[in-house]
Motif scaffolding. Structure first.
Motif, PDB file in Angstrom:
ATOM      1  N   LEU A 777      38.850  59.586  20.399  1.00  0.00           N
ATOM      2  CA  LEU A 777      39.540  60.874  20.257  1.00  0.00           C
ATOM      3  C   LEU A 777      41.046  60.643  20.216  1.00  0.00           C
ATOM      4  N   ASP A 778      41.517  59.775  21.124  1.00  0.00           N
ATOM      5  CA  ASP A 778      42.947  59.449  21.185  1.00  0.00           C
ATOM      6  C   ASP A 778      43.436  58.886  19.872  1.00  0.00           C
ATOM      7  N   SER A 779      42.662  57.907  19.364  1.00  0.00           N
ATOM      8  CA  SER A 779      43.170  57.230  18.169  1.00  0.00           C
ATOM      9  C   SER A 779      43.266  58.193  16.989  1.00  0.00           C
ATOM     10  N   ILE A 780      42.398  59.229  16.978  1.00  0.00           N
ATOM     11  CA  ILE A 780      42.522  60.214  15.889  1.00  0.00           C
ATOM     12  C   ILE A 780      43.827  60.979  16.038  1.00  0.00           C
ATOM     13  N   LYS A 781      44.143  61.317  17.288  1.00  0.00           N
ATOM     14  CA  LYS A 781      45.386  62.083  17.499  1.00  0.00           C
ATOM     15  C   LYS A 781      46.596  61.285  17.042  1.00  0.00           C
ATOM     16  N   HIS A 782      46.513  59.960  17.141  1.00  0.00           N
ATOM     17  CA  HIS A 782      47.707  59.155  16.831  1.00  0.00           C
ATOM     18  C   HIS A 782      47.871  58.853  15.353  1.00  0.00           C
ATOM     19  N   THR A 783      46.931  59.312  14.512  1.00  0.00           N
ATOM     20  CA  THR A 783      47.126  59.060  13.069  1.00  0.00           C
ATOM     21  C   THR A 783      47.493  60.366  12.386  1.00  0.00           C
ATOM     22  N   LYS A 784      48.015  60.222  11.173  1.00  0.00           N
ATOM     23  CA  LYS A 784      48.469  61.418  10.462  1.00  0.00           C
ATOM     24  C   LYS A 784      47.881  61.445   9.051  1.00  0.00           C
ATOM     25  N   GLY A 785      47.854  62.681   8.486  1.00  0.00           N
ATOM     26  CA  GLY A 785      47.600  62.849   7.050  1.00  0.00           C
ATOM     27  C   GLY A 785      46.281  62.250   6.577  1.00  0.00           C
ATOM     28  N   ALA A 786      46.369  61.650   5.374  1.00  0.00           N
ATOM     29  CA  ALA A 786      45.150  61.155   4.728  1.00  0.00           C
ATOM     30  C   ALA A 786      44.489  60.103   5.594  1.00  0.00           C
ATOM     31  N   ARG A 787      45.290  59.278   6.252  1.00  0.00           N
ATOM     32  CA  ARG A 787      44.731  58.219   7.090  1.00  0.00           C
ATOM     33  C   ARG A 787      43.903  58.831   8.213  1.00  0.00           C
ATOM     34  N   GLN A 789      42.282  61.582   8.150  1.00  0.00           N
ATOM     35  CA  GLN A 789      40.970  62.053   7.633  1.00  0.00           C
ATOM     36  C   GLN A 789      39.966  60.917   7.542  1.00  0.00           C
ATOM     37  N   VAL A 790      40.451  59.750   7.075  1.00  0.00           N
ATOM     38  CA  VAL A 790      39.532  58.613   6.931  1.00  0.00           C
ATOM     39  C   VAL A 790      38.996  58.212   8.299  1.00  0.00           C
ATOM     40  N   VAL A 791      39.930  58.085   9.285  1.00  0.00           N
ATOM     41  CA  VAL A 791      39.489  57.685  10.628  1.00  0.00           C
ATOM     42  C   VAL A 791      38.518  58.720  11.180  1.00  0.00           C
ATOM     43  N   GLN A 792      38.882  59.989  10.985  1.00  0.00           N
ATOM     44  CA  GLN A 792      38.009  61.067  11.501  1.00  0.00           C
ATOM     45  C   GLN A 792      36.593  60.970  10.905  1.00  0.00           C
ATOM     46  N   LEU A 793      36.573  60.722   9.598  1.00  0.00           N
ATOM     47  CA  LEU A 793      35.273  60.655   8.924  1.00  0.00           C
ATOM     48  C   LEU A 793      34.416  59.540   9.541  1.00  0.00           C
ATOM     49  N   HIS A 794      35.044  58.365   9.758  1.00  0.00           N
ATOM     50  CA  HIS A 794      34.290  57.247  10.342  1.00  0.00           C
ATOM     51  C   HIS A 794      33.796  57.596  11.734  1.00  0.00           C
ATOM     52  N   VAL A 795      34.702  58.169  12.532  1.00  0.00           N
ATOM     53  CA  VAL A 795      34.347  58.430  13.934  1.00  0.00           C
ATOM     54  C   VAL A 795      33.233  59.478  14.013  1.00  0.00           C
ATOM     55  N   VAL A 796      33.374  60.538  13.217  1.00  0.00           N
ATOM     56  CA  VAL A 796      32.340  61.590  13.270  1.00  0.00           C
ATOM     57  C   VAL A 796      30.994  61.024  12.804  1.00  0.00           C
ATOM     58  N   SER A 797      31.019  60.181  11.754  1.00  0.00           N
ATOM     59  CA  SER A 797      29.751  59.588  11.303  1.00  0.00           C
ATOM     60  C   SER A 797      29.149  58.731  12.408  1.00  0.00           C
ATOM     61  N   ALA A 798      29.997  57.963  13.095  1.00  0.00           N
ATOM     62  CA  ALA A 798      29.483  57.085  14.152  1.00  0.00           C
ATOM     63  C   ALA A 798      28.894  57.908  15.293  1.00  0.00           C
ATOM     64  N   VAL A 799      29.589  58.969  15.665  1.00  0.00           N
ATOM     65  CA  VAL A 799      29.092  59.824  16.754  1.00  0.00           C
ATOM     66  C   VAL A 799      27.764  60.463  16.325  1.00  0.00           C
ATOM     67  N   SER A 800      27.703  60.874  15.056  1.00  0.00           N
ATOM     68  CA  SER A 800      26.479  61.472  14.538  1.00  0.00           C
ATOM     69  C   SER A 800      25.342  60.464  14.621  1.00  0.00           C
ATOM     70  N   SER A 801      25.636  59.221  14.243  1.00  0.00           N
ATOM     71  CA  SER A 801      24.616  58.173  14.271  1.00  0.00           C
ATOM     72  C   SER A 801      24.155  57.946  15.711  1.00  0.00           C
ATOM     73  N   PHE A 802      25.109  58.012  16.648  1.00  0.00           N
ATOM     74  CA  PHE A 802      24.770  57.853  18.071  1.00  0.00           C
ATOM     75  C   PHE A 802      23.855  58.991  18.538  1.00  0.00           C
ATOM     76  N   LEU A 803      24.217  60.222  18.173  1.00  0.00           N
ATOM     77  CA  LEU A 803      23.405  61.376  18.603  1.00  0.00           C
ATOM     78  C   LEU A 803      22.005  61.298  17.974  1.00  0.00           C
ATOM     79  N   LYS A 804      21.957  60.860  16.717  1.00  0.00           N
ATOM     80  CA  LYS A 804      20.665  60.758  16.035  1.00  0.00           C
ATOM     81  C   LYS A 804      19.778  59.750  16.767  1.00  0.00           C
ATOM     82  N   TYR A 805      20.393  58.613  17.157  1.00  0.00           N
ATOM     83  CA  TYR A 805      19.621  57.576  17.841  1.00  0.00           C
ATOM     84  C   TYR A 805      19.104  58.093  19.189  1.00  0.00           C
TER      85      TYR A 805
END
Length: 2011
Positions: A777-787, A789-805
């Motif tokens: 969560l922290d690392s998302i706050k520390h990035t800006k703009g397009a970057r 979004q990319v980090v957010q996309l990865h993190v949300v996918s990973a969390v989703s994969s964790f919840l699915k498991y």
């Protein structure tokens, strides 16, 4: 809605409706009107035209929605085209006025648009009739366009398209104006307008010459501009325009007018390609604004333009067509390849650009070469491509051989050619892959030198070229499996020789890996030894890597790559090398963290590169092992795998510091290492690395939040390519036959990290889990703009994969604190501007609720979304949260009803927000998820939702396609939810239903292909739930129109729907399609095809062109359903279809050679149309179909034959078929098409394609089996197939050449044996032709498993050997059978049977002699094969005892694969071996007599060598015993555990083998003497009978049972005989008892053979006649039920069981026989009682005959006479007789059902077969006599005849005690009967027979009587006989019956006279009348004899023959 169905609008009904209903009502009326106008007569239309026009025009003002205005315009135009046209000008003016109107309010817009649409439609329909009005109209419309918004521009463009279409060349004055307007629209900001403009220009170019001449360049530039920033639909439309215009420029013939001549110029192909090339390379020049660059990468040409131009290339070539491409392929190829050459650096500036450009070029080549060319042209194209590769390689060689390798030129040139080579190699691979084995001639053509070229390019300096060459080799190997092993050998040899060249090491290791990847696609495999060579080579490479630093990286990579690829071959190959692989794996990682630390301090950048390469390779090899060799992953192996893992993870944690130290060269290797480790960990279970979980999790978190952003942003979408991951070259290809396209490592590592994160995060402690989530969560706050979004996309996918498991493993999220960071993560993402991120977040949101699984929490989540949706106004928040609601429902099922209500309410509101189509789309999509997941809960909302959907469908502009797509989803979900309720008849349901249909109709008219696809799938659902309400003809027409749509998804929907329709109503669908094709005009693309070959033919054509697998599968399924339900009725049609497909590309030489032999038979009853040859001038319906389509056609032929088997018997009866055909010429039968069937099978069997050869041989096999026995009516004694023997021989011969693959040869062997066995060919010389093929094969395989080619796996040679042996077995079995059948009538004594076989004196067809020559060899091989089979089928615990080197025909390593082949062939071999053993009677000739080796024991070692080198020579007795137990053991093992997949053939063959075995004394003595063995066999057979219903199997089993009982009988007899001999006859009393039951008579179940047999027989009898089971009938006694006739099979089974029962007493001791007798008698009499049905003609049913025969056998048993059992038997037999007598007595009046003759016969059997004391006791005797008396009184003449016959046999019984009582009681009534006949002159033959039989009885009496009574009897007999004599006058006029009587009487008198002359004379003396009559008759007879001597002889004979025939009846 019914009120809407009228010609005029029902305004009353209309005005009473609400707003929404009004729109529905109007639309429905317009739909109806469109159909009605066409069907109404012109005068009726004219009558109401005025009112109708007014009504339609008034609708213009009621602001109609898009679908309504389209229909309205259609109807107006239709009305004018049918009715009068004089008011049309007013209408046009009215529309123009509406368009000119200054009213700009949104409410007036629909009216304006409707007017525009109406104008388009009117001009399209009426065209030039409208004269010159069009200039004003066009001017007006164009003027309106200047101020129009996007919807207006869209409709105006489409309207102009229609106007141009209608007017054609007449519109020339406006062309330039329209062109100008459309140009501006082609770069409109609205995508829909661009599409419409493209369509308008496409219409314009039909007439506007300037577009493809003077303005060609500007049109092209314009299109390139239009591609900028375009979407898919725009690219499709514009590329179609551009491609068509350019194609037109090349093929057009310019108009010859002088004026236009100067302005037009002929455009050359080079110029056109140059134009397209410019677009591809430079894009829309002059349009180089930098806007796109930020997003699309640094290249100035945006991805969209490049893809658009790629599409245009394909359209351009497709428009010009396949023939054009064939001619100009070379020029086209060099141009296409030049697009990626270095002369255009723009296209290949960065690697990503290069990959993308290559992908485009490959797409162009695949779509054109793969899609347009037939197989022959493809082979030519492949040669051209090869030529191009060779040229590029020569340039390369020149550069490389240049001494100064450092020159700048070198590297540039390498780069220059590399991309061209990659594209060329990939296309070459794809081409050969799709050609399959038909490409064989191409590779054999040495001038093309394909293999040499490809292999030489493997040394190219560029890695991507080396990979492409390897992939091309992979394709060649998959297509032509015979090249796999030679290629592998060649590459391995090069790799070993060129070990010191870095290019060679990588190039050839890639090639070997790619070839190993091909093995799983080649069922015949590669030799097992290759694994050893590859493993050794890999080890060598890994060990020598360190010796030479120049090569260490390459050798390391190559070594691990080979090992990883080897793993894909599976456990059989890998098992032997596993220990070495694990050792290498252990050595590649440091032993401990300390060693790793010291490594860090030691190495430099280069050593680290090599180390990482090696370790990544090792990880990959182990990953490959885990993925492909699951069976080897035992606990022990896992123990070896685990130790290096902690170290691998340690290295992972150190990577960042190593990178800092050594910098960028390590960047890629370290990413690859990460990815490999993650991939391996994903496959392993988390327990294996639980100690390292936290370290891994930290690394994953770091990977997810600090990716290489530049790459991800720069690429837009990254294209995959092989060079990103060479290891993927051996993986199973994902999409069919295309090259694997792994993504760049930076991307793949992220996706692996996302997957792994889910697993690891679920397994760490909760505290750490919380920590990591907060860190993310922290690392998302520390990035800006397009970057960010990319980090957010990865993190949300990973969390989703964790919840699915967690949800999947039913785990827990942890304490509440853990929810907080997850919620914060997801919440932030739900409102992200990136739509992809919002989707991911919505899923995670719902999965979170699913994992927490707490109603309150879920409610809170939903509430958050409700609140946001109520307050937020921005589209982003509204879309995100509306999807979140849908997802919640999707993952949690229906949540609760109040939530459902609120959700639906909010989504309704959002979906009507016309200001934002995005919000509408997302809200509707979400609504569809809710409908889907709520199920029945949703029914309350169904009506309002449906109204909403219809309202939106009718009002949302067509430019918003995505809203319509979501509406389609909703409608589909709603129909599914309503389901079968849609069938109901209530008003509410029918309203719902008509609304659904209306919605479908609106969607069908939508221009967007996805919406049309949804409409079709909605109609498909409706058809499933409410079939009566879907209009089939309109649905089918819609499907046919879209069958060849360019859109894959639409085609898929069409076929899915068709597949469902034809399951129920194939014939209707087919008829509708043909009707549509006949009626429709030009709008149906497929019409010619459907007209000519029907829907079925169109589908076959589509199957040939289609590449999508799912779609091909659906087409095949659809055709199969159609074939199943229609092939029999449309036989000629289907056969012609198949024949056209198969003949379209067959080698004509081959076909003609067959035709010559069929000239004579001409059109023998065949349907002439099917035999038409191809020279009739019309184009062939199928041009060059691919091999796969031809294989399918051959399979169809087999299916057609199967379908006909279940239909009319005339399909397989020539005479009947010809008769029926004469009666009704439309009827059609398969047998009349035999010539075609043979021809098709022949064409397929002799093709180049191996798959097709297999199908052809299978077809031939089916034809032989089905038609072998059909006689040829014109040549009696011959069969219909005989005339085709040359064709069969010609079809088989090519399959036995040396280069034919073993699977084809194996199939051909099967056909050979079937052909010989079928008995079609009777002439030995003709049989020899085919027999010779088998002899050759036998010679080939005699060497054993070493014999056959080393091209394939050893199991392939096992397959071929066994196929040959099986074929021979079949032939031998048939030969023996024929021999037996031939011998039976001759009744040769068994003693001479041996010599007769030996010297061939009795050779029914010589077939046995043919086989005899090879029998010595064969028997040896058969025994060897059986021994192999026995070893292979041993349970796994005996594995250690199996021979190490394998068996005779299999090697130990390939035993698993070999098993299957043994399973297919063992049964017939077993049967043949058993026959051979019995043929030799287990007595093998002496070695000197020319049959050596047969008696030699067969052991694994001596099996295949000629000499008997074994140290001990076994005695013959041992050899027999071994063989006997081999056969018995295999049979019992198979029969006692029948697998469900055991074939009928195997079971039958196995039982026949046992029968054959027990036919000979020696094996019988073995079974007889070993009682346990017999019982075991009986139990096994009992089980077979219980588990297999087939009558033939049960009969065969019973035959074996009978033989076992015979064996037991023989054994008992033998023991009795020897005991008597030993003890001498004197002491008989002390003889021990032999037989079952010994002295006590007790039979022990399980230990008793007799008991087992009884069980089995009872099982058979009770199954056929349940009435025999006292438990079922409820009473122990005999209960009379109505007797029944059994089926033929049932009768056979019952008869067989009775035979066995009657044999049983002989196996028992006297005491034993007493205990079983009651059972046997009960069953036998029971069968008699149950089946004694009256049959016409007094016949006995077969079961009754069998039971009588059995009774006779039982009664005559010696046990009845034996002193120990005599009294008991007598009692029991009396009881049995009583039982039979009781059958007569009425029980509830049912007795008359039983057949008296059967019962009387039974009584007679008792009287004649038992000892007199049984039947002579008075009470029984009296009853018997009564029965006879009663029967004599029965009127039925047949019964009387039979009764006389039975009495005759009783009267003649030698013992007077038995016969006299009957004589006394019955004679008087017989005499009376005969006298009665005399009084009543007989009319019928039956009476004549009665008389004859009666006389016979009396004559017999005379013979039996004592001397003193004889004269009285004769005196009685004579008057009766004389009374039938006629004098000569009466004789002339007598009936034939009377005349026969006269003859019979006279004959008998002539015999009696001399025998008893004294009595005769005295009678004559006493009665002058008799005497006179006799004399007159004799005199008259002599007269007639003189006149016609021949006939008298004849009658004489007939009398004799009839008396003989009657005597041979029963008894």
């Amino acid at each position: 809605m019914e009120l809407a169905h009228s010609l005029l609008l029902n305004e009353e009904a209309y005005n009473q409706l609400g707003e929404v209903q009004k729109a529905e009502f109007i639309f429905d009326w317009l739909r109806y009107l469109e159909k009605l106008l066409v069907a109404t007569s012109r005068s009726d239309v004219r009558e109401k035209q005025k009112t109708l026009v007014e009504q339609l025009l008034s609708l213009l003002n009621s602001s109609p929605g898009p679908p309504t205005r389209k229909l309205l315009a259609k109807n107006l135009a239709l009305l004018y085209s049918i009715g009068d046209t004089f008011s049309v000008y007013e209408t046009i003016d009215k529309c123009n006025d509406l368009i000119r109107s200054k009213d700009d309010s949104p409410s007036y817009l629909p009216t304006k648009l409707a007017a525009v649409v109406c104008l388009g439609s009117l001009y399209k329909k009426l065209g030039r009739i409208l004269g010159n009005t069009f200039t004003d109209t066009v001017g007006n419309i164009l003027k309106a366009m200047k101020s129009a918004e996007s919807q207006g521009r869209y409709e105006i463009m489409l309207s102009l398209q229609n106007i141009l279409n209608g007017l054609g060349a007449a519109a020339t004055p406006c062309h330039r104006d329209v062109y100008k307007a459309a140009r501006s629209c082609l770069t409109d900001r609205s995508m829909a307008v661009r599409c419409a403009a493209a369509k308008c220009l496409l219409e314009l170019q039909n007439e506007a010459v300037f577009m493809w001449s003077t303005d060609l360049d500007s049109v092209a530039t314009l299109c390139f501009k239009s591609f900028e920033g375009s979407n898919y639909d725009v690219r499709i439309s514009v590329s179609k325009l551009l491609g068509t215009v350019l194609a037109k420029a090349i093929i057009s013939k310019h108009p010859g007018a002088a004026a236009s001549r100067q302005s037009t110029r002929r455009v050359s192909l080079e110029e056109v390609l140059e134009l397209l090339g410019t677009g591809f390379l430079r894009g829309s020049s002059g349009f180089l604004r930098a806007s796109g660059d930020m997003l699309k990468g640094t290249s100035s040409v945006s991805r969209d333009v490049r893809v658009g131009v790629t599409q245009a290339y394909v359209v351009f070539i497709s428009t010009l067509g396949g023939t054009w491409l064939e001619k100009n392929f070379a020029a086209f190829l060099s141009h296409i390849l030049s697009l990626v050459s270095q002369s255009h650096p723009k296209a290949t500036q960065t690697q990503i650009d290069a990959v993308c450009s290559r992908r485009c070029v490959s797409f162009i080549l695949r779509a054109t070469v793969g899609g347009l060319l037939g197989e022959k042209a493809q082979i030519a194209a492949a040669k051209d491509i090869c030529q191009a590769i060779w040229k590029l390689k020569k340039v390369m060689d020149a550069v490389m051989s240049d001494g100064n390798l450092e020159t700048r030129l070198g590297s540039a040139d390498v780069a220059a050619s590399q991309h061209m080579l990659v594209c060329a190699l990939q296309e070459l691979g794809n081409l050969i892959h799709s050609l399959g084995t038909t490409a064989a001639p191409l590779l054999q053509d040495s001038s093309a030198g394909i293999l040499d070229n490809v292999i030489s390019v493997t040394l190219h300096p560029s890695v991507s070229v080396r990979l492409a060459a390897a992939w091309c080799l992979h394709c060649i190997a998959v297509a032509l499996p015979s090249y796999l092993t030679p290629l592998l050998d060649r590459c391995l040899e090069r790799l070993t020789v060129l070990k010191s060249s870095p290019e060679a090491v990588t190039g050839f290791s890639f090639a070997v890996a790619a070839l190993l990847g091909a093995v799983k696609h080649c069922p015949l495999g590669i030799p097992h030894g290759k694994g050893k060579i590859i493993m050794a080579l890999a080890e060598d490479l890994l060990c020598s890597a360190a010796q030479n630093s120049r090569l260490s990286a390459q050798r390391t990579q190559a070594g691990w790559l080979l090992i990883a690829a080897l793993m894909t071959l599976g456990p059989a190959f890998v098992g032997h090398h596993l220990a070495r692989v694990l050792l290498l794996w252990k050595c590649v990682f440091p032993v401990s963290p300390e060693v790793l630390e010291s490594e860090k301090s030691r190495g430099d950048s280069f050593t680290w590169q090599v180390t990482l390469e090696g370790r990544a390779g090792a990880l990959c090899a182990i990953k490959s092992f885990v993925a492909h060799c699951g069976d080897l992953l035992t606990e022990e192996v896992i123990q070896h795998l685990v130790p290096p893992l902690p170290c691998a993870v340690d290295l992972l944690t150190q990577l960042s510091s190593i990178l800092k130290t050594y910098g960028s060269p390590l960047k890629t290797p370290s990413v690859v290492y990460r990815q490999r480790l993650y991939e391996l960990l994903i496959l392993l279970s988390p327990e294996t690395y639980e100690g390292n979980l936290s370290a891994i999790l930290k690394e994953l978190a770091a990977d997810l939040t600090a990716p290489d952003i530049q790459l991800l942003l720069g690429s837009g979408i990254a294209c995959g390519s092989l060079e990103y991951d060479p290891y993927s070259i051996y993986e199973k290809d994902v999409e069919g036959d295309s090259v694997p396209k792994p993504l760049p490592p930076t991307l793949s590592v992220t996706s692996s990290a996302v997957k792994l994160f889910g697993v690891v995060c679920a397994h760490v402690g909760e505290a750490q889990r919380l920590l990591v989530l907060e860190q993310l969560l922290d690392s998302i706050k520390h990035t800006k703009g397009a970057r960010q979004q990319v980090v957010q996309l990865h993190v949300v996918s990973a969390v989703s994969s964790f919840l699915k498991y967690v949800a999947g493993s039913k785990g827990h999220l942890g304490p509440e604190e853990v929810r907080r960071p997850v919620l914060a993560l997801v919440m932030g993402a739900l409102e992200s501007p990136n739509p992809l991120l919002r989707c991911a977040a919505a899923e995670a949101w719902a999965r979170l609720a699913q994992v927490v699984d707490d109603g309150v929490f879920t409610a809170a989540l939903a509430q958050v979304s409700f609140d946001k949706l109520k307050s937020a106004r921005d589209a982003v928040t509204r879309t995100g949260h509306s999807l979140a609601l849908g997802s919640l429902h999707r993952y949690l099922g229906g949540i609760s009803s109040q939530h459902l209500n609120s959700c639906v309410g909010i989504l309704y509101t959002l979906s009507q927000d016309s200001t934002s189509p995005d919000v509408q789309t997302w809200a509707l999509h979400s609504l569809s998820l809710i409908i889907d997941s709520s199920g029945p809960l949703y029914h309350t909302h169904a009506e309002p939702t449906l109204s909403l959907i219809i309202m939106l469908l009718l009002n949302v502009p067509p430019t918003h396609a995505e809203v319509h797509q979501s509406l389609g989803c909703c409608l589909n979900a709603l129909i599914t939810t309503l389901g079968p309720e849609l069938q109901g008849n209530s008003t509410s349901v029918s309203t719902l239903r008509s609304s659904c249909l209306l919605g479908c109709a609106v969607m069908q008219d939508n221009p967007d292909c996805l919406v049309q696809a949804q409409a079709i799938s909605c109609l498909q659902q409706l058809h499933m739930f409410a079939p009566r309400h879907v209009n089939l003809s309109s649905l089918v027409s819609c499907l046919c129109v879209n069958l060849c749509s360019p859109y894959l998804l639409l085609r898929r929907a069409v076929l899915a729907c068709l597949r469902q329709l034809v399951q129920r109503e194939a014939a209707e669908v087919s008829e509708h399609a043909v009707m549509l094709a006949k009626n429709s005009g030009e709008e149906l693309t497929l019409d010619a095809n459907i007209r000519e070959v029907g829907l079925e033919g169109a589908l076959l054509t589509l199957l040939d062109k289609e590449t999508d697998r799912k779609l091909c599968h659906d087409i095949k399924e659809t055709l199969n359903h159609m074939l199943t339900s229609m092939a029999v009725d449309k036989l000629s049609f289907w056969l012609k279809l198949c024949k056209d497909v198969l003949a379209a590309s067959a080698d004509f030489a081959a076909v003609t050679c067959v035709d010559t032999m069929q000239e004579e038979e001409g059109d023998r009853g065949d349907d002439a149309s099917v035999l038409t040859s191809r020279s009739d001038g019309r184009p062939h319906p199928f041009t060059n179909p691919r091999w796969a389509t031809r294989v399918f056609a051959a399979e169809c032929v087999c299916r057609i034959i199967t379908q006909c088997e279940n239909a009319h018997s005339a399909h397989f009866d020539v005479a009947l078929a010809q008769d029926l055909k004469k009666k009704d010429s439309r009827s059609d039968f398969l047998v009349l098409h035999l010539a075609d069937l043979i021809r098709m099978a022949f064409m397929a069997a002799t093709d180049h394609s191996d798959q097709l050869r297999l199908s052809g041989l299978e077809t031939l096999l089916v034809v032989i089996r089905r038609f072998a026995a059909i006689p040829e009516p014109e040549f009696p004694g011959h069969v219909i197939l005989e005339q085709y023997q040359a064709n069969v021989g010609a079809a088989l011969r090519p399959a036995f050449t040396s280069e034919t693959p073993p699977d084809v040869t194996a199939k051909a062997c099967q056909v050979c044996s079937a052909w010989i066995a079928s008995g079609v060919v009777s002439d030995l010389n003709d049989i020899r032709r085919v027999h010779q093929l088998l002899v050759a094969s036998l010679t080939k395989i005699q060497v054993g498993k070493e014999a056959l080619s080393h091209l394939y796996n050893e199991s392939a040679s096992t397959m071929e050997i066994l196929a040959v042996l099986k074929a021979w077995a079949e032939v031998y079995i048939i030969a023996v059978e024929r021999h037996k059948n031939h011998r039976q009538p001759l009744k040769t004594p068994p003693a001479c049977s041996e010599e007769s076989v030996g010297n061939g004196s009795i050779s029914p067809d010589g077939l046995l002699d043919l086989v005899h020559a090879d029998l010595g060899t064969l028997s040896r091989l058969w025994l060897a094969a059986l021994q192999d089979f026995a070893l292979l089928t041993l349970p796994s615990e005996f594995a250690s005892q199996l021979p190490v080197e394998g068996g005779a025909f299999y090697t130990a390593e390939t035993s698993e694969n070999a098993k299957l082949h043994y399973y297919n062939s063992w049964a017939l071999i077993l049967h043949a071996t058993a026959l051979w053993l019995t043929g030799t009677g287990f007595v093998v000739a002496d070695p000197d007599e020319g049959a050596p080796n047969l008696s030699r024991p067969v052991t694994p070692t001596s099996m295949c060598q000629g000499s008997s080198s074994g140290p001990t020579v076994k005695s013959p007795e041992d050899v027999y015993t071994e063989r006997f137990h081999l056969i018995l053991g295999i049979s019992v093992k198979f029969l006692c555990s029948l697998r469900s997949d055991a074939t009928m053939e195997s079971i039958t063959a196995c039982l026949h083998a046992l029968q054959a075995l027990l036919d000979v004394p020696w094996p019988r003595s073995k079974i007889g003497s070993d009682q346990d063995l017999g019982i075991e066999l009986l139990n096994v057979l009992h089980r077979v009978i219980l588990t297999r219903e087939s009558p033939s199997i049960q009969l065969a089993s019973l035959e074996v049972v009978r033989q076992i009982i015979c064996a037991a009988q023989e054994h008992v007899k033998e023991k009795r005989r020897s005991a008597e001999v030993d003890d001498g006859a004197a002491e008989k009393e002390t003889l021990p008892e032999f037989g079952e039951g010994k002295d006590t008579g007790g039979l022990v179940p399980g230990k008793s053979l007799v008991f087992a047999t009884l069980e089995l027989c009872v099982c058979i009898l009770v199954r056929q006649l349940p009435g025999l089971n006292p438990k079922l009938t409820g009473s122990p006694g005999v209960k009379a039920a109505k007797p029944q006739m059994l089926s033929e099979d049932g009768s056979r089974l019952v008869s067989a069981a009775l035979v066995i029962l009657s044999e049983l007493p002989a196996v028992c001791s006297p005491e034993g026989s007493i205990s079983i007798l009651p059972t046997i008698l009960y069953l036998t009499i029971g069968v008699l009682r149950e089946t004694a049905v009256k049959l016409p003609g007094g016949q006995l049913s077969s079961t009754v005959a069998a039971s009588l025969q059995a009774l006779k056998g039982i009664l005559a048993s010696p046990m009845a006479r034996a002193e120990k059992s005599h009294t008991a038997w007598t009692d029991l037999l009396r009881s049995a007789l009583t039982t039979i007598l009781d059958c007569w007595d009425p029980v509830d009046g049912t007795h008359q059902e039983l057949d008296e003759v059967s019962l009387l016969t039974a009584i007679t059997v008792f009287i004649l077969s038992t000892s007199p004391e049984v039947t002579t006791i008075p009470c029984l005797q009296k009853r018997c006599i009564e029965k006879f008396k009663a029967t004599l009184e029965i009127k039925d003449p047949m019964v009387q005849i039979k009764t006389y016959q039975l009495l005759l046999s009783i009267f003649q019984y030698p013992n007077p005690a038995v016969s006299y009582p009957y004589i006394y009681s019955l004679v008087s009534s017989i005499v009376e009967k005969l006298q009665e006949i005399d009084r009543r002159k007989p009319e019928e033959t039956t009476e004549l027979q009665i008389f004859q039989e009666g006389i016979k009885v009396l004559e017999a009496l005379v013979a039996v009587a004592e001397e003193q009574h004889r004269s009285q009897l004769v005196a009685c007999l004579l008057p009766i006989l004389i009374s039938f004599l006629l004098d000569e006058n009466a004789l002339g006029s007598a009936t034939s019956i009377m005349r026969n009587l006269h003859d019979f009487a006279l004959q008998n008198l002539m015999q009696i006279g001399p025998q008893y002359s004294s009595v005769f004379k005295s009678v004559m003396a006493s009665s002058p009348a008799l005497k006179a009559r006799l004399e007159a008759a004799i005199k008259g007879n002599q007269e007639t004899v003189k006149v016609k001597t021949p006939t008298s002889k004849h009658t004489d004979n007939s009398g004799k023959s009839s008396s003989i025939q009657l005597k041979t009846n029963f008894l």
